[in-house]
Design an enzyme around this catalytic site. Structure first.
Site, PDB file in Angstrom:
ATOM      1  N   LYS A  58       1.301  -1.151   0.337  1.00 35.28           N
ATOM      2  CA  LYS A  58       0.520   0.088   0.147  1.00 35.28           C
ATOM      3  C   LYS A  58       1.161   0.852  -0.561  1.00 35.28           C
ATOM      4  O   LYS A  58       1.971   1.092   0.304  1.00 35.28           O
ATOM      5  CB  LYS A  58      -1.370   0.268   0.884  1.00 35.28           C
ATOM      6  CG  LYS A  58       0.168  -0.703   2.686  1.00 35.28           C
ATOM      7  CD  LYS A  58      -1.031  -0.373   3.539  1.00 35.28           C
ATOM      8  CE  LYS A  58      -0.209  -0.632   4.487  1.00 35.28           C
ATOM      9  NZ  LYS A  58      -0.734  -1.113   5.995  1.00 35.28           N
ATOM     10  N   ALA A 223       3.811  25.712  14.037  1.00 32.05           N
ATOM     11  CA  ALA A 223       4.362  26.134  12.539  1.00 32.05           C
ATOM     12  C   ALA A 223       4.531  27.082  12.272  1.00 32.05           C
ATOM     13  O   ALA A 223       3.335  27.816  12.971  1.00 32.05           O
ATOM     14  CB  ALA A 223       3.642  25.000  11.899  1.00 32.05           C
ATOM     15  N   GLY A 270       5.763  34.431  13.010  1.00 31.24           N
ATOM     16  CA  GLY A 270       6.385  33.861  13.852  1.00 31.24           C
ATOM     17  C   GLY A 270       7.217  34.542  14.217  1.00 31.24           C
ATOM     18  O   GLY A 270       9.027  33.896  14.213  1.00 31.24           O
ATOM     19  N   ASN A 307       2.558  42.193  15.613  1.00 29.74           N
ATOM     20  CA  ASN A 307       3.387  42.469  16.796  1.00 29.74           C
ATOM     21  C   ASN A 307       4.872  43.182  17.041  1.00 29.74           C
ATOM     22  O   ASN A 307       4.591  43.944  17.273  1.00 29.74           O
ATOM     23  CB  ASN A 307       2.610  41.764  18.606  1.00 29.74           C
ATOM     24  CG  ASN A 307       1.163  41.984  18.218  1.00 29.74           C
ATOM     25  OD1 ASN A 307       0.739  43.155  18.591  1.00 29.74           O
ATOM     26  ND2 ASN A 307       0.921  41.438  19.269  1.00 29.74           N
ATOM     27  N   HIS A 640      -1.312  28.823  12.470  1.00 28.36           N
ATOM     28  CA  HIS A 640      -0.330  28.617  12.588  1.00 28.36           C
ATOM     29  C   HIS A 640      -1.006  27.219  13.362  1.00 28.36           C
ATOM     30  O   HIS A 640      -0.084  25.926  14.153  1.00 28.36           O
ATOM     31  CB  HIS A 640       1.216  29.358  12.698  1.00 28.36           C
ATOM     32  CG  HIS A 640       0.363  30.266  13.986  1.00 28.36           C
ATOM     33  ND1 HIS A 640      -0.094  29.975  16.172  1.00 28.36           N
ATOM     34  CD2 HIS A 640       0.403  31.766  14.454  1.00 28.36           C
ATOM     35  CE1 HIS A 640      -0.492  31.383  15.769  1.00 28.36           C
ATOM     36  NE2 HIS A 640       0.050  31.612  15.045  1.00 28.36           N
ATOM     37  N   LYS A 660     -26.435  33.113  15.247  1.00 26.60           N
ATOM     38  CA  LYS A 660     -27.165  34.375  14.132  1.00 26.60           C
ATOM     39  C   LYS A 660     -28.516  34.216  14.684  1.00 26.60           C
ATOM     40  O   LYS A 660     -29.396  34.670  15.252  1.00 26.60           O
ATOM     41  CB  LYS A 660     -27.241  34.006  13.070  1.00 26.60           C
ATOM     42  CG  LYS A 660     -27.941  35.148  12.031  1.00 26.60           C
ATOM     43  CD  LYS A 660     -27.648  35.425  10.628  1.00 26.60           C
ATOM     44  CE  LYS A 660     -28.991  36.205   9.903  1.00 26.60           C
ATOM     45  NZ  LYS A 660     -28.858  36.489   8.169  1.00 26.60           N
ATOM     46  N   GLY A 663     -29.615  34.768  18.032  1.00 24.31           N
ATOM     47  CA  GLY A 663     -30.050  36.578  17.976  1.00 24.31           C
ATOM     48  C   GLY A 663     -28.222  37.194  18.698  1.00 24.31           C
ATOM     49  O   GLY A 663     -28.399  38.344  18.639  1.00 24.31           O
ATOM     50  N   VAL A 664     -27.224  36.769  17.824  1.00 23.57           N
ATOM     51  CA  VAL A 664     -25.754  37.300  18.678  1.00 23.57           C
ATOM     52  C   VAL A 664     -25.903  37.566  17.072  1.00 23.57           C
ATOM     53  O   VAL A 664     -26.277  37.706  15.835  1.00 23.57           O
ATOM     54  CB  VAL A 664     -24.656  35.984  18.168  1.00 23.57           C
ATOM     55  CG1 VAL A 664     -23.274  36.689  18.068  1.00 23.57           C
ATOM     56  CG2 VAL A 664     -24.848  35.267  19.861  1.00 23.57           C
TER      57      VAL A 664
END
Length: 933
Positions: A58, A223, A270, A307, A640, A660, A663-664
């Site tokens: 296989k 990663a 990163g 950042n 990542h 939704k 009610g959000v």
């Protein structure tokens, strides 16, 4: 941690090597690996069982459902295996829409067994523990095992016993197989725990005395670079920085109808090095310029607001790495394929990064866009007044020890930072300063690899000192006001340092930055945090790009952010969405809640339940990124952290719909998120629920010198100048020549000295002469003063440098017969030797008066060295004389003598010679006579 599949071969090697069970299992994985380059004669020689046993073959390339795809050959002899492999090995195959070459196959002994002897076992991780599934039927047609199988939860830090396995899992297994099955499953679970697996499945499990099969084995690892090819002929290619941003870009492309033209999914994050960024960019450019598209192609280079990543460094115009260099290297193919490039990037030094991208001259300007979604000068809004997250008199001492705090941070919160992360700390201090805090939020740092000291930082334009402690206990004792720890420890030490931190009752919040902490350890952290009443943020909470984007969006559409938390990208974050949403629900100062979720997991459904049951009553705006996943034909792990949906309910589309329905407030896309937030905010303002905060201009943070220099805003005279060596790039350069070229051209020591001492390549004969000089001056024996002093220092226990210095300070000229060797070489290879000829004529006169008044080796090297500089053609007469005046000739003697002196030093140490004391009888004592009164 991102999910990473491993091959069946690796999985089985783990199983046979590490499993410990009383079941009879052979301790060696028996297999043969076949590739297009396999030598069958050698393979048979290495694995003679191939000729005597029935076989299974296989592909082993992380392909699922191989049996149903006809990719498993069963019960074959070796000739049949070869026949079966012929149309498959090295051939391209299509699975769903993915194409690839089958190039790695496994051949194993076939284990004959009946269908009734096949079983199914699976172990997978959940937040509350590990689930063990067992079903008494196995094989490719096992069906929905989640619904069929017996299931047993092993909670965090609990053990799995064989009696529990028999009682809860083996109810329908044959009685004569239960002992061996219980033993095997117990051993399998221990292996799963010991090696930090998160998912392990064996189907079918045939409990024979020979071996067991692992059908699928996935592990998680961090990663920073990802690339998945979705459609190699696609028109739209992306190169996106940041895990969350990469998902949003893909979502947007698909929402705009580009799903069939999207060629790839990928991200780099990163803070990759310039070389890594260059290699990543080059790979994408290579792939996208292999086939033409009638409408040309599009490359989107983008990302969220970084950042820490220096945006200019990732683009890097002047170096030999970075995205700009990759684009320049592919100028021809990019023009030929009519590629248009669009750039959107933010973060440190982004202005310079966009500028250098805008200056790349490879295609007409109208087809290139460099932009960043910031206000134009005439649209600049004053900064929002920093919101006070808690009453000013609230301190850590006023909170109850038991139970987790509702409010984690205030204007007076103090933190300790674990790790020497000076750049991150300076960023925190700058943020504090902009927010008009009275004093820095960082009280101290802990770094166990140095002694206690103080580290210098800036508070606005002033320099301040922050204490650094070697151990946690001292830091906690001296700073009782601290109740937050920011843990920058690596994945190897983050667990231990966090566990230690939670033993101090003053700490109420721990933020863990590291990625890649094994999930089994994370769950232990969560368990201890619950017991101690500590809120954990993270692990893997360093993905600030999308947090920055969300803060940016909110600041443009409302009066500011009360508190923001990035819960982290791991599957089991220390605190969940619901934990923080409930905190905000119970915090009077919070009037509306914004949540940015993603594909994978079910945490958002808890918000649905909270809203439906009335526990959450404040307006919630939520959007789950990753909606594009349902449009892809193959599985993609996003970001990542490797987010993906394991079932339909975990897709971003399903979660957005569920939110939704209760009610959000859910936008139609990420692009509309800001509009929805603004609409909800303005409605609350109109109802009087929110009184907009007063706008106040923030104090200005002075620009760091390094940024200002890169932006070309300042210039400063250098403290030093060098013209011989440059180590700033990815490759060391000697006088303009890369070190790889130095080795490639076999320049030798003489060639290197030519570059470093004279800034030019010398003729080959000159280089060889320098090497000969070094060889003949290397050592004059232990009796000469330099070697003698080196030996004495070595025997006195001095270090190498001290001993070498002692010897060099007493170098003297020494006559030597090796002059003839040098003379023969110089006369044969030098183009002219006027100074040597003059010296030899002088020698004739001196030796006629006294035989030992010869031209010694040092004198010969001196005059010959001047001849080579003046006559080799590489220097003018003035340049040659200058090099002599500044000490180049002495450099030859020092370098040569150093070789010998070091040899004497090592020789004395090797011989373990003691302290040298000169013998009395070798000293003439000449003292004045004794005088008496």
């Amino acid at each position: 941690m991102s999910a990473k599949a491993i091959s069946e071969q690796t999985g089985k090697e783990f199983l046979y090597k590490y499993i410990c069970t009383s079941s009879a299992i052979q301790n060696r994985f028996k297999y043969a690996r076949v590739t297009p380059d396999t030598d069958w004669d050698r393979l048979i020689q290495d694995h003679p069982w191939l000729l005597t046993e029935r076989l299974v073959v296989k592909p082993d390339q992380l392909i699922k459902r191989r049996g149903k795809l006809g990719l498993v050959g069963v019960n074959l002899d070796l000739d049949q295996v070869k026949t079966w492999l012929k149309p498959r090995l090295g051939q391209e195959t299509t699975i769903a829409k993915a194409k690839g070459i089958l190039k790695n196959f496994l051949i194993e002994p076939f284990v004959p067994h009946k269908q009734a002897e096949e079983f199914y076992v699976c172990i997978y991780a959940a937040r509350e523990g590990d689930y063990v599934l067992f079903y008494h039927e196995g094989g490719v047609d096992v069906g929905d095992v989640d619904a069929k199988a017996q299931k047993l939860l092993v909670r965090v830090d609990e053990k799995l016993h064989e009696s529990e396995i028999k009682k809860h899992l083996l109810l329908h297994a044959p009685k004569d197989k239960r002992d061996i099955l219980a033993s095997f499953i117990s051993g399998l679970f221990n292996l799963y725990e010991d090696l930090y697996f998160t998912y392990l499945e064996i189907n079918p499990l045939a409990p024979t005395l020979q071996e067991a099969y692992i059908a699928d084995l996935d592990a998680k690892s961090g990663a920073s670079l990802k690339l998945t090819i979705l459609n190699p002929k696609g028109r739209i290619w992306t190169m996106v920085a940041g895990g969350g941003a990469s998902v949003v870009y893909s979502d947007t492309i698909c929402d705009l109808g580009g799903v069939n033209e999207l060629a790839n999914y990928g991200e780099y994050s990163g803070a990759p090095s310039e070389q890594q960024t260059y290699d990543y960019a080059k790979t994408i450019l290579s792939l996208m310029t292999r086939e033409k598209h009638p409408e040309g192609k599009i490359l989107i280079i983008g990302g969220s607001i970084a950042n820490f990543t220096n945006v200019a460094a990732t683009f890097k115009k002047k170096s030999k790495q970075g995205i700009v260099r990759a684009i320049k290297d592919y100028q021809g193919p990019l023009k030929e394929h009519e590629v248009r490039i669009f750039v959107r990037r933010g973060g440190p030094n982004y202005q310079e990064g966009l500028r250098v991208m805008g200056e790349v001259d490879w295609t007409p300007a109208p087809s290139r866009t460099a932009s960043f979604s910031e206000c134009r000068p005439d649209e600049l809004a004053p900064a929002k007044k920093a919101k006070q997250a808690a009453p000013s008199d609230m301190s850590s001492s006023s909170r109850p020890v038991q139970g987790k705090a509702t409010t984690l941070f205030s204007r007076h919160t103090k933190a300790i930072v674990w790790g020497m992360q000076t750049r991150a700390v300076q960023g925190m201090l700058d943020f504090d300063y902009v927010c008009s805090r009275d004093e820095p939020s960082v009280a101290a740092m802990v770094y166990p690899f140095t002694g206690d000291h103080k580290q210098k930082f800036y508070w606005g334009h002033k320099e301040i000192l922050i204490p650094v402690f070697k151990n946690m206990a001292d830091a906690m004792k001296k700073h009782p006001e601290v109740d937050v720890l920011i843990n920058f420890a690596s994945l190897r030490s983050a667990y231990d340092s966090t566990m230690e931190t939670m033993n101090y009752p003053q700490i109420r919040t721990v933020a863990i930055i590291a990625e890649g902490i094994p999930e089994a350890l994370t769950r232990r952290l969560i368990k201890m945090a619950d017991e101690k009443g500590v809120t954990i943020i993270g692990p893997a909470t360093n993905a600030g790009g999308m947090s920055n984007e969300l803060n940016n969006i909110i600041s443009r559409t409302t009066d500011g952010v009360f508190e923001g938390v990035a819960i982290g990208g791991d599957r089991y974050p220390g605190s969940t969405f619901m934990d923080h949403v409930l905190r905000y629900q119970d915090t009077p100062g919070v009037k509306m809640i914004v949540v940015l979720g993603e594909i994978g997991g079910t945490e958002e459904y808890k918000i649905c339940r909270g809203v439906k049951e009335g526990r959450i009553t404040k307006p919630v705006v939520c959007w789950c990124i990753g909606t594009c996943a349902t449009m892809f034909s193959s599985e993609v792990q996003f970001g990542h952290a490797g987010a993906c949906a394991n079932q339909a309910s975990e897709t971003a589309v399903a979660k957005n719909q569920a939110l939704k329905e209760v009610g959000v407030f859910v936008p139609r896309s990420f692009d509309e998120l800001g509009d929805v937030i603004q609409s909800v905010y303005e409605d609350l303002v109109s109802k009087g629920v929110i009184e907009p905060a007063q706008e106040v201009p923030p104090p200005t943070v002075p620009m760091d010198y390094s940024w200002a220099r890169e932006l070309g805003l300042i210039r400063k005279p250098a403290s030093f100048m060098t013209s011989i060596c440059d180590e700033r790039g990815q490759e060391l350069i000697y006088a303009g020549m890369p070190i790889t070229e130095v080795f490639k051209e076999e320049m030798g020591i003489g060639g290197v000295l030519g570059l470093l001492w004279f800034q030019r390549r010398l003729p080959k004969y000159a280089c060889h002469f320098i090497e000969m000089c070094l060889m003949v001056t290397a050592d004059h024996g232990p009796a000469v003063s330099g070697a003698h002093n080196t030996i004495v220092c070595a025997r006195a226990g001095k270090d190498l440098i001290s001993s070498l210095t002692s010897g060099l300070l007493t170098i003297i000229n020494n006559p030597d017969m090796r002059v003839q060797i040098l003379k023969d070489y110089v006369k044969q290879h030098f183009p002219a030797t006027p100074l040597l000829d003059y010296a030899l004529e002088v020698e004739k006169i001196t030796t006629s008066k006294k035989p030992n008044l010869i031209l010694n080796v040092d004198g010969f090297i001196g005059v010959a060295f001047v001849d080579v500089l003046r006559n080799c053609g590489s220097f003018t007469r003035e340049e040659a004389d200058e090099y002599i005046d500044i000490g180049a000739l002495n450099g030859i003697f020092v370098l040569g003598r150093s070789m010998g002196f070091i040899g004497h030093y090592l020789d004395q140490k090797r011989l373990k010679q003691g302290l040298y004391r000169h013998p009395w009888d070798d000293i003439s004592y000449v003292l004045p006579e004794h005088m008496t009164m």
